[in-house]
Each structure stands twice: as structure tokens, then as C-alpha cells.
Design a protein around this motif. Structure first.
Motif, mmCIF file in Angstrom:
data_model
loop_
_atom_site.group_PDB
_atom_site.id
_atom_site.type_symbol
_atom_site.label_atom_id
_atom_site.label_comp_id
_atom_site.label_asym_id
_atom_site.label_seq_id
_atom_site.Cartn_x
_atom_site.Cartn_y
_atom_site.Cartn_z
ATOM 1 N N LYS A 74 -0.971 33.495 -3.365
ATOM 2 C CA LYS A 74 -0.695 34.104 -2.062
ATOM 3 C C LYS A 74 -0.425 35.605 -2.183
ATOM 4 O O LYS A 74 -0.743 36.386 -1.285
ATOM 5 C CB LYS A 74 0.489 33.409 -1.402
ATOM 6 C CG LYS A 74 0.178 31.995 -0.930
ATOM 7 C CD LYS A 74 1.395 31.365 -0.251
ATOM 8 C CE LYS A 74 1.052 29.987 0.293
ATOM 9 N NZ LYS A 74 2.231 29.349 0.967
ATOM 10 N N VAL A 77 -4.011 37.110 -3.053
ATOM 11 C CA VAL A 77 -5.047 36.907 -2.027
ATOM 12 C C VAL A 77 -4.378 36.784 -0.658
ATOM 13 O O VAL A 77 -4.084 35.668 -0.187
ATOM 14 C CB VAL A 77 -5.876 35.635 -2.331
ATOM 15 C CG1 VAL A 77 -7.056 35.532 -1.365
ATOM 16 C CG2 VAL A 77 -6.375 35.646 -3.766
ATOM 17 N N VAL A 80 -4.955 33.994 2.370
ATOM 18 C CA VAL A 80 -5.826 33.082 1.637
ATOM 19 C C VAL A 80 -6.185 31.884 2.504
ATOM 20 O O VAL A 80 -5.335 31.315 3.191
ATOM 21 C CB VAL A 80 -5.170 32.630 0.316
ATOM 22 C CG1 VAL A 80 -3.852 31.906 0.569
ATOM 23 C CG2 VAL A 80 -6.118 31.758 -0.487
ATOM 24 N N THR A 100 -11.649 28.461 -7.047
ATOM 25 C CA THR A 100 -11.805 29.751 -6.362
ATOM 26 C C THR A 100 -10.860 29.851 -5.158
ATOM 27 O O THR A 100 -10.491 28.840 -4.554
ATOM 28 C CB THR A 100 -13.252 29.942 -5.860
ATOM 29 O OG1 THR A 100 -13.536 28.966 -4.841
ATOM 30 C CG2 THR A 100 -14.252 29.769 -6.997
ATOM 31 N N TRP A 101 -10.507 31.091 -4.840
ATOM 32 C CA TRP A 101 -9.696 31.402 -3.664
ATOM 33 C C TRP A 101 -10.256 32.670 -3.012
ATOM 34 O O TRP A 101 -10.723 33.583 -3.715
ATOM 35 C CB TRP A 101 -8.248 31.678 -4.041
ATOM 36 C CG TRP A 101 -7.505 30.553 -4.683
ATOM 37 C CD1 TRP A 101 -6.697 29.642 -4.081
ATOM 38 C CD2 TRP A 101 -7.465 30.242 -6.078
ATOM 39 N NE1 TRP A 101 -6.175 28.780 -4.998
ATOM 40 C CE2 TRP A 101 -6.622 29.125 -6.242
ATOM 41 C CE3 TRP A 101 -8.072 30.799 -7.214
ATOM 42 C CZ2 TRP A 101 -6.361 28.550 -7.481
ATOM 43 C CZ3 TRP A 101 -7.818 30.228 -8.442
ATOM 44 C CH2 TRP A 101 -6.977 29.119 -8.576
ATOM 45 N N SER A 102 -10.194 32.775 -1.695
ATOM 46 C CA SER A 102 -10.609 34.005 -1.011
ATOM 47 C C SER A 102 -9.773 34.176 0.247
ATOM 48 O O SER A 102 -9.249 33.201 0.811
ATOM 49 C CB SER A 102 -12.094 33.955 -0.650
ATOM 50 O OG SER A 102 -12.353 32.936 0.288
ATOM 51 N N GLY A 103 -9.662 35.420 0.661
ATOM 52 C CA GLY A 103 -8.880 35.700 1.862
ATOM 53 C C GLY A 103 -9.234 37.051 2.453
ATOM 54 O O GLY A 103 -9.668 37.969 1.730
ATOM 55 N N ARG A 115 -10.053 39.869 -0.569
ATOM 56 C CA ARG A 115 -9.762 39.558 -1.969
ATOM 57 C C ARG A 115 -10.453 38.242 -2.363
ATOM 58 O O ARG A 115 -10.549 37.306 -1.562
ATOM 59 C CB ARG A 115 -8.260 39.399 -2.214
ATOM 60 C CG ARG A 115 -7.456 40.671 -2.039
ATOM 61 C CD ARG A 115 -7.759 41.730 -3.089
ATOM 62 N NE ARG A 115 -6.877 42.877 -2.949
ATOM 63 C CZ ARG A 115 -7.077 43.887 -2.112
ATOM 64 N NH1 ARG A 115 -8.154 43.889 -1.326
ATOM 65 N NH2 ARG A 115 -6.226 44.888 -2.046
ATOM 66 N N TRP A 116 -10.919 38.226 -3.609
ATOM 67 C CA TRP A 116 -11.540 37.037 -4.189
ATOM 68 C C TRP A 116 -10.946 36.820 -5.567
ATOM 69 O O TRP A 116 -10.807 37.745 -6.370
ATOM 70 C CB TRP A 116 -13.049 37.216 -4.303
ATOM 71 C CG TRP A 116 -13.738 36.141 -5.103
ATOM 72 C CD1 TRP A 116 -13.841 36.056 -6.468
ATOM 73 C CD2 TRP A 116 -14.383 34.981 -4.599
ATOM 74 N NE1 TRP A 116 -14.525 34.935 -6.839
ATOM 75 C CE2 TRP A 116 -14.875 34.241 -5.713
ATOM 76 C CE3 TRP A 116 -14.616 34.481 -3.304
ATOM 77 C CZ2 TRP A 116 -15.566 33.048 -5.565
ATOM 78 C CZ3 TRP A 116 -15.316 33.294 -3.168
ATOM 79 C CH2 TRP A 116 -15.788 32.585 -4.297
ATOM 80 N N LEU A 117 -10.575 35.563 -5.837
ATOM 81 C CA LEU A 117 -9.994 35.211 -7.127
ATOM 82 C C LEU A 117 -10.630 33.907 -7.613
ATOM 83 O O LEU A 117 -10.781 32.964 -6.832
ATOM 84 C CB LEU A 117 -8.479 35.021 -6.990
ATOM 85 C CG LEU A 117 -7.707 34.492 -8.221
ATOM 86 C CD1 LEU A 117 -7.702 35.530 -9.335
ATOM 87 C CD2 LEU A 117 -6.276 34.110 -7.822
ATOM 88 N N TYR A 201 -11.345 38.758 -10.456
ATOM 89 C CA TYR A 201 -10.538 39.177 -9.304
ATOM 90 C C TYR A 201 -11.165 40.445 -8.739
ATOM 91 O O TYR A 201 -11.361 41.430 -9.459
ATOM 92 C CB TYR A 201 -9.098 39.433 -9.746
ATOM 93 C CG TYR A 201 -8.136 39.775 -8.639
ATOM 94 C CD1 TYR A 201 -8.099 39.053 -7.450
ATOM 95 C CD2 TYR A 201 -7.234 40.832 -8.786
ATOM 96 C CE1 TYR A 201 -7.196 39.365 -6.442
ATOM 97 C CE2 TYR A 201 -6.315 41.144 -7.802
ATOM 98 C CZ TYR A 201 -6.297 40.412 -6.624
ATOM 99 O OH TYR A 201 -5.397 40.721 -5.624
ATOM 100 N N GLY A 203 -11.767 42.976 -4.966
ATOM 101 C CA GLY A 203 -11.325 43.257 -3.606
ATOM 102 C C GLY A 203 -12.067 44.452 -3.020
ATOM 103 O O GLY A 203 -12.740 45.206 -3.733
#
Length: 233
Positions: A74, A77, A80, A100-103, A115-117, A201, A203
């Protein structure tokens, strides 16, 4: 009459001796004597030793989406979409996995922050033909690091080492342009024994927002990597 009887007695005695001679000859041919004159015996051969190799330290991987704490996700991202992450499908969960995570933090006319992780794991088992799991992981780490240092379409590429994470760790930073927007990328990769962990990571400041600083992204990426490497243990 007396001579005939005597002659018959000698013939019978001679006939009786024949089987005894044949029996003795047969035993000799079969090598049944104790004087070693029988057929030569073949010495027993010792079985060949089976090649061995040191067992791999880690036999399984952690759940990729749980390898980075939700609190960290959090923070890295904003806004998120799914704090629990989206798992990457794997045909062999014991050998590889990812999440994967994105927000998008949309601030309207003030611009938006994207942001992308993502995190990925690659584990190697020991193999008598290919070597120990650790040696195989070392080879993959070097190959992967070299490939990451040549990103397609990347500019301002920089590489370095990360200290204190796993047995060895490296960093790759670069920028790329997509749809007229500049994205700042940080990739950090580490090896711990027979497992290689990679964190991407990146952004961008969209709609006029400022681009994130490369140094800030690198610091955050290393934090995520350290958590992922710890999860392997």
C-alpha cells in the motif's frame, strides 16, 4: 563245465567295473573334485557407485502474493487495485511463481501518479547431470542480470549492486517512453541459495504530474526485495 563257469565270472566282474569308471570320468568332467581342476569361476563385480549431488537448500517457494507485506504494498502502490495482488499462473508452483500489483492515484487536474510492482521467484533443484541447485541458481542470476541490463527501448540505463540482500543482489534502472509519458523503472534481483527473486517497480507522473525520482523508487524496490527474499526462508 568248471572252466566255463570261471570264464563267466570274469566277464561279469569286468562288466561291473565299467559303470564305476564312467562315473569317475563323469565327475572329473563336471569339475566336482576338490583339487581345483573344475571350470574357472567368474569373480563377482562390485556395483557401480551412483553419482550424488548436494541437496538444494530450499525445496519449495513461498506464496508470491504474500511475500511482500500488505502494508508495504500500500505504501509503494497508492490506490492499489488489489492489496492481495494478482498471482501469476505457474505450471510448477514449486519451481516458479509471481504476483503483480498496480495502482493509479488520480488527482484530476493536478495529474495522477501511476505505480506498478511485481515479484517473481525461480527455484532450482539439484541434479546429478546439471549440478547443485545453488550452482544452477548462480548461473541464472548472472544470465538474468545481464539481460536486464539491456532493456528494449530503455534509456539512461544504470546498473549496480545491492548489499545485504540474499547471497548476492544487483540493480538495474532505466527510463522508457510510452504514449508520450515517461516511466521510471527499477529492477532489483537477488539470489538466496538455490532461489532467485526479482522485483520490478516502476512509476510515472501522468497528466502533468511530476515523474517519481529514480532514487526513491530504487529504495522502495530494495525494501520489497528484502521482504520477498526473507519470505523464502
Amino acid at each position: 563245465m568248471h572252466r566255463s563257469a570261471h570264464r563267466l565270472t570274469r566277464i561279469l566282474a569286468a562288466s561291473a567295473a565299467v559303470p564305476a569308471i564312467l562315473l569317475a570320468t563323469g565327475c572329473s568332467m563336471l569339475g566336482g573334485g576338490d583339487d581345483g581342476s573344475g571350470s574357472e569361476s567368474t569373480p563377482s563385480q562390485k556395483p557401480e557407485a551412483t553419482p550424488t549431488v548436494k541437496a538444494a537448500k530450499y525445496s519449495k517457494l513461498p506464496d508470491a502474493c504474500s511475500s511482500i507485506p500488505e502494508k508495504t504494498v500500500k505504501a509503494l502502490v497508492p490506490k492499489v487495485k488489489s492489496p492481495s495482488g494478482t498471482a501469476v499462473k505457474s505450471s510448477d508452483a514449486a519451481a516458479r511463481g509471481g504476483c503483480t500489483w498496480s495502482g493509479l492515484d488520480d488527482n484530476g487536474l493536478k495529474g495522477s501518479d501511476f505505480r506498478w510492482l511485481d515479484v517473481s521467484f525461480q527455484r532450482y533443484e539439484s541434479d546429478t547431470a546439471l549440478g547443485t541447485g545453488e550452482k544452477r541458481a548462480e548461473a541464472f542470476f548472472k544470465k538474468q542480470t545481464a539481460a536486464l541490463a539491456k532493456p528494449e527501448g530503455g534509456k539512461d540505463v544504470g546498473t549496480g549492486r545491492a548489499e545485504g540482500i540474499g547471497d548476492e543482489a544487483a540493480t538495474v534502472s532505466y527510463k522508457e517512453t510510452k504514449d508520450k509519458e515517461t516511466y521510471v523503472n527499477q529492477t532489483v534481483i537477488a539470489r538466496t541459495a538455490n532461489v532467485v527473486v526479482t522485483v520490478n517497480y516502476n512509476g510515472a507522473g501522468l497528466q502533468g504530474a511530476k515523474d517519481p525520482k529514480s532514487a526513491d523508487l530504487l529504495k522502495d524496490a530494495q525494501q520489497a526485495l528484502a521482504s520477498a527474499v526473507s519470505a523464502v526462508k
